[in-house]
Design an enzyme around this catalytic site. Structure first.
Site, PDB file in Angstrom:
ATOM      1  N   ASN A 239       0.836  -1.199   0.000  1.00 34.60           N
ATOM      2  CA  ASN A 239       0.000   0.000   0.000  1.00 34.60           C
ATOM      3  C   ASN A 239       0.868   1.246   0.000  1.00 34.60           C
ATOM      4  O   ASN A 239       1.841   1.330   0.735  1.00 34.60           O
ATOM      5  CB  ASN A 239      -0.906  -0.005   1.241  1.00 34.60           C
ATOM      6  CG  ASN A 239      -1.852  -1.189   1.253  1.00 34.60           C
ATOM      7  OD1 ASN A 239      -1.622  -2.153   1.957  1.00 34.60           O
ATOM      8  ND2 ASN A 239      -2.898  -1.115   0.461  1.00 34.60           N
ATOM      9  N   ALA A 240       0.493   2.226  -0.802  1.00 37.39           N
ATOM     10  CA  ALA A 240       1.191   3.524  -0.874  1.00 37.39           C
ATOM     11  C   ALA A 240       2.630   3.383  -1.315  1.00 37.39           C
ATOM     12  O   ALA A 240       3.533   4.033  -0.782  1.00 37.39           O
ATOM     13  CB  ALA A 240       1.100   4.263   0.460  1.00 37.39           C
TER      14      ALA A 240
ATOM     15  N   ASP B 138      -2.957  -0.813  11.620  1.00 36.06           N
ATOM     16  CA  ASP B 138      -3.172   0.504  11.001  1.00 36.06           C
ATOM     17  C   ASP B 138      -4.586   0.969  11.347  1.00 36.06           C
ATOM     18  O   ASP B 138      -5.266   1.612  10.540  1.00 36.06           O
ATOM     19  CB  ASP B 138      -2.980   0.451   9.480  1.00 36.06           C
ATOM     20  CG  ASP B 138      -2.716   1.842   8.896  1.00 36.06           C
ATOM     21  OD1 ASP B 138      -2.777   1.977   7.657  1.00 36.06           O
ATOM     22  OD2 ASP B 138      -2.468   2.789   9.668  1.00 36.06           O
TER      23      ASP B 138
ATOM     24  N   HIS C   1      -6.941  -4.591   2.684  1.00 40.16           N
ATOM     25  CA  HIS C   1      -5.805  -3.808   2.201  1.00 40.16           C
ATOM     26  C   HIS C   1      -4.877  -4.593   1.297  1.00 40.16           C
ATOM     27  O   HIS C   1      -4.123  -4.016   0.522  1.00 40.16           O
ATOM     28  CB  HIS C   1      -5.008  -3.242   3.383  1.00 40.16           C
ATOM     29  CG  HIS C   1      -5.638  -2.021   3.982  1.00 40.16           C
ATOM     30  ND1 HIS C   1      -6.793  -2.068   4.706  1.00 40.16           N
ATOM     31  CD2 HIS C   1      -5.278  -0.719   3.913  1.00 40.16           C
ATOM     32  CE1 HIS C   1      -7.123  -0.829   5.079  1.00 40.16           C
ATOM     33  NE2 HIS C   1      -6.221  -0.005   4.614  1.00 40.16           N
TER      34      HIS C   1
END
EC number: 3.5.1.25
Lengths: 438, 272
Positions: free
Chosen positions: A269-270, A328, A306
């Site tokens: 992610n990211a 998270d 996610h």
């Protein structure tokens, strides 16, 4: 009939957990667990050296005892947002600390997303390291990484029950995720507060955060100019440097690791997706440029949302010993569906998903740590031991605190989670005292 | 002697454990009257220890008024080394039963003065009133404890240098590194065991068969130190079929024929 106690080293009461399976040496073993003064005790030494016995026995009825879970990325929960400078920051942290005991989490790093400097200044001055207890999970410090630490100067802290308990030297506590991250990969972070290392590096950090005293981990994007010095300096200070919210290619990521970075924030992610000619940050899992004596750990949000299960399996199979489960979790974790604040933005809960309000950008998760452990086990097909270690041993290794946390080795803090075979939390202990029971 | 011949390793462990259990119950130990037990280490007694633990867990036996004296211990390895005999006894017996630490005695291989340690061990046995039942095993070379071939049959607790064969055989427990294997051990002497009021020797496996033959069908000889027990008034040898393979058919038939009598010794005792 109770054996008379006759201990020469200490008069403190000894608890023996019987009828249990403990996680030790990477295996579940049918062994009793002994605790004295908040630490795991060596019963053989007790028998031969002190001729001592247990004062009380706790019948675990066949349950599993694992080291308490450690969450290194949690943004809040139950309506509390760690990135908001409310009038009662400490109260907020304490509330979350108390609630997450139900998920088996006994230690955590309160995480702050990208925020303006005044937020950091306010929050960091209020959130202090605190050892866990009946009031809640411990806000984690970071044991000095240097080997020459004088262990005789460990801080003595007092639990509310009045017992004196010695802990690892704790002097840091938060995970700062941002603001030195990539614009392209900001995810749910507010664009207006992103920053670069324009003043050369450390100056920018001090200006933004105010202090590094209560900081255990910083997530940054290594492709930002001047990041090398920052990574090196932070690592030298014993602060974990994590790569995330970044468009770094593999060489940039490898250079950061060589400079001291040791973690990847929520893998996949990211960050740039894996590409076979430049795997980007994901390539660190199998990079041959990682120094021999070091491990690159990676956070995984195993909430089923996610990360696709197949991707989770690829990462796990490529580098099983580096996998660190993180929640998270955001403000809304533990709350009913609806709109809530996160940092400087508004998010919306829909079922098990949390989005930036009005978009389909994931804003963070609302899964609890025990849910993540269960989901990770089911999705990866790994053993119970591996699933439990991903939430306890590995985060402790990442932070360099395995002497006290993340294991059931003799001398470690007796932070325990009792679970059934389906990995449901039945009871949680901190320093050998029961702090939650189902 | 009584020679008890059973079918296999498991039966040997069970018979021996029952024998010990019955001995302790019949002795009726109490706070002023401890039952003194001598104990071995190694693969042979493991089955027996497992059964004793089972009996304890079922409530058939208590070790509250039992004192134990172990036969031997390595010199120079840490007490908590996984291969030390302290670790062996803790993991395979003591931690599972209700015995008090102060009632267990194992030679200290790290004592500052080893000779004094051995002498004081003999004193402790004497102070306890002597051993009621000494349980032991037999080596392939016929040794009892670490009384290797050539040990005096009148020997007492002392320091012994281990034979090269023994060191090689033990290397597998020390990561295959010969330099890590202990070369000396403290051991009770042949006469120390002979002083016990009763002796029980466990022998299992075909690799012990020749030693058993030498021990009971040939003469008393310091090259096969277990043969000394031919001169003890109360010895029980408990073995499995494989261990009898070097004996005369006549010997085996005779003792097998006695099993219906000997088995009465291990019948469950009526509750008090």
């Amino acid at each position: 009939w109770k054996m008379p106690t006759n201990k020469s080293v200490s008069k403190a009461p000894i608890t023996q957990f019987v009828n249990c399976r403990i996680l030790r040496d990477h295996k579940l073993q049918r062994e009793d667990l002994w605790v004295r003064e908040g630490r795991i005790l060596d019963p053989e030494k007790l028998f031969f050296d002190e001729e001592g016995y247990a004062d009380q026995r706790v019948d675990c009825e066949g349950l599993i005892i694992a080291p308490g879970f450690i969450d290194v990325q949690i943004n809040g929960g139950y309506g509390i947002d760690f990135s908001q400078a409310t009038s009662n920051v400490r109260g907020g942290v304490a509330l979350v600390a108390k609630k997450i005991l139900e998920h088996g989490v006994t230690s955590f790093l309160p995480t702050l997303v990208t925020s303006p400097p005044n937020i950091y200044h306010k929050v960091l001055s209020e959130v202090k390291v605190h050892s866990g207890g009946v009031e809640g999970a411990g806000v984690l410090g970071k044991e000095a990484v240097r080997k020459d630490v004088d262990t005789s100067s460990y801080v003595r802290l007092v639990l509310i029950s009045g017992h004196d308990i010695q802990y690892c030297i704790p002097y840091n506590c938060c995970h700062l995720e941002g603001p030195f991250i990539s614009l392209e990969k900001k995810g749910a972070h507010p664009e207006q507060y992103l920053r670069s290392f324009q003043s050369g590096g450390m100056l920018d950090l001090i200006e933004t955060y105010g202090t590094l005293d209560n900081v255990a981990m910083v997530t940054l994007a290594p492709e930002l100019p001047n990041s090398e010095k920052v990574v090196r300096e932070l690592a030298q200070r014993g602060i974990t440097v994590s790569l995330g919210h970044s468009v770094a290619n593999l060489s940039q990521a490898e250079e950061a690791v060589q400079n001291g970075a040791s973690f990847i924030t929520h893998l996949f992610n990211a960050m740039l997706p894996f590409h076979h000619r430049d795997p980007g940050i994901v390539g660190l899992l199998t990079s041959d440029q990682v120094p021999q004596d070091r491990t690159v750990f990676y956070g995984m949000i195993a909430d089923g949302i996610h990360t696709n299960s197949a991707a989770l399996r690829i990462a796990h199979r490529a580098h099983p010993t580096g996998l660190v489960l993180v929640t998270d979790a955001i403000t809304a974790m533990g709350l009913p569906p609806g709109r809530h604040t996160l940092g400087q933005q508004v998010i919306e809960i829909q079922g098990l998903h949390a989005y930036v309000a009005g978009t389909k950008t994931l804003s963070g998760s609302i899964a609890t740590m025990d849910m993540c452990v269960r989901h990770f086990k089911q999705a990866s097909g790994c053993s119970v031991e591996q699933a439990l270690e991903a939430a306890s041993l590995h985060p402790a290794q990442l932070l360099g605190i395995t002497r006290c946390k993340g294991t059931l080795d003799y001398g470690a803090d007796a932070d325990l989670v009792l679970l059934d075979d389906a990995i449901n939390v039945r009871a949680t202990y901190i320093a050998g005292q029961e702090v939650w029971r189902k | 002697m009584k020679l008890i011949i059973l079918n296999d390793y498991d039966q040997v462990g069970e018979w021996a454990a029952k024998y010990i259990r019955n001995k302790i119950i019949n002795f009726n130990p109490g706070p002023d009257r401890f039952f003194i037990l001598g104990l071995p280490t190694g693969g042979t007694p493991l089955g027996c220890y497992k059964k004793l633990i089972e009996f304890y867990k079922k409530g058939e036996i208590s070790f509250k008024y039992v004192k134990t004296f172990n036969m031997d211990e390595y010199v120079g390895i840490p007490r908590n080394h996984p291969e030390s005999y302290h670790s062996f006894m803790w993991n395979n017996l003591f931690k599972h039963i209700d015995i008090k630490s102060e009632n267990t005695h194992i030679l200290d291989g790290n004592a500052a003065n080893l000779v004094e340690e051995c002498d004081s061990f003999e004193e402790k046995i004497k102070a306890a009133g002597g051993i009621d039942l000494f349980v032991g095993g037999i080596g392939p070379d016929g040794h009892i404890a670490f009384n290797e071939p050539g040990s005096s049959l009148l020997s007492r607790t002392r320091v012994k240098t281990l034979a090269q064969d023994t060191i090689l055989a033990n290397a597998r427990f020390f990561d295959g590194d010969l330099s890590k294997v202990p070369t000396m051990a403290l051991t009770v002497g042949v006469a120390t065991v002979m002083d016990a009021r009763e002796v029980m020797i466990l022998i299992t496996g075909v690799h012990k068969a020749f030693a058993l033959y030498k021990a009971i069908e040939e003469g008393v000889n310091h090259m096969w130190t277990v043969s000394a027990f031919q001169q003890h008034p109360q010895t029980v040898f408990v073995c499995d079929e494989d261990a009898t393979l070097e004996l005369r058919v006549k010997t085996v038939k005779y003792f097998r024929g006695m099993m219906h009598v000997h088995n009465k010794l291990v019948d469950p005792l009526p509750p008090k």
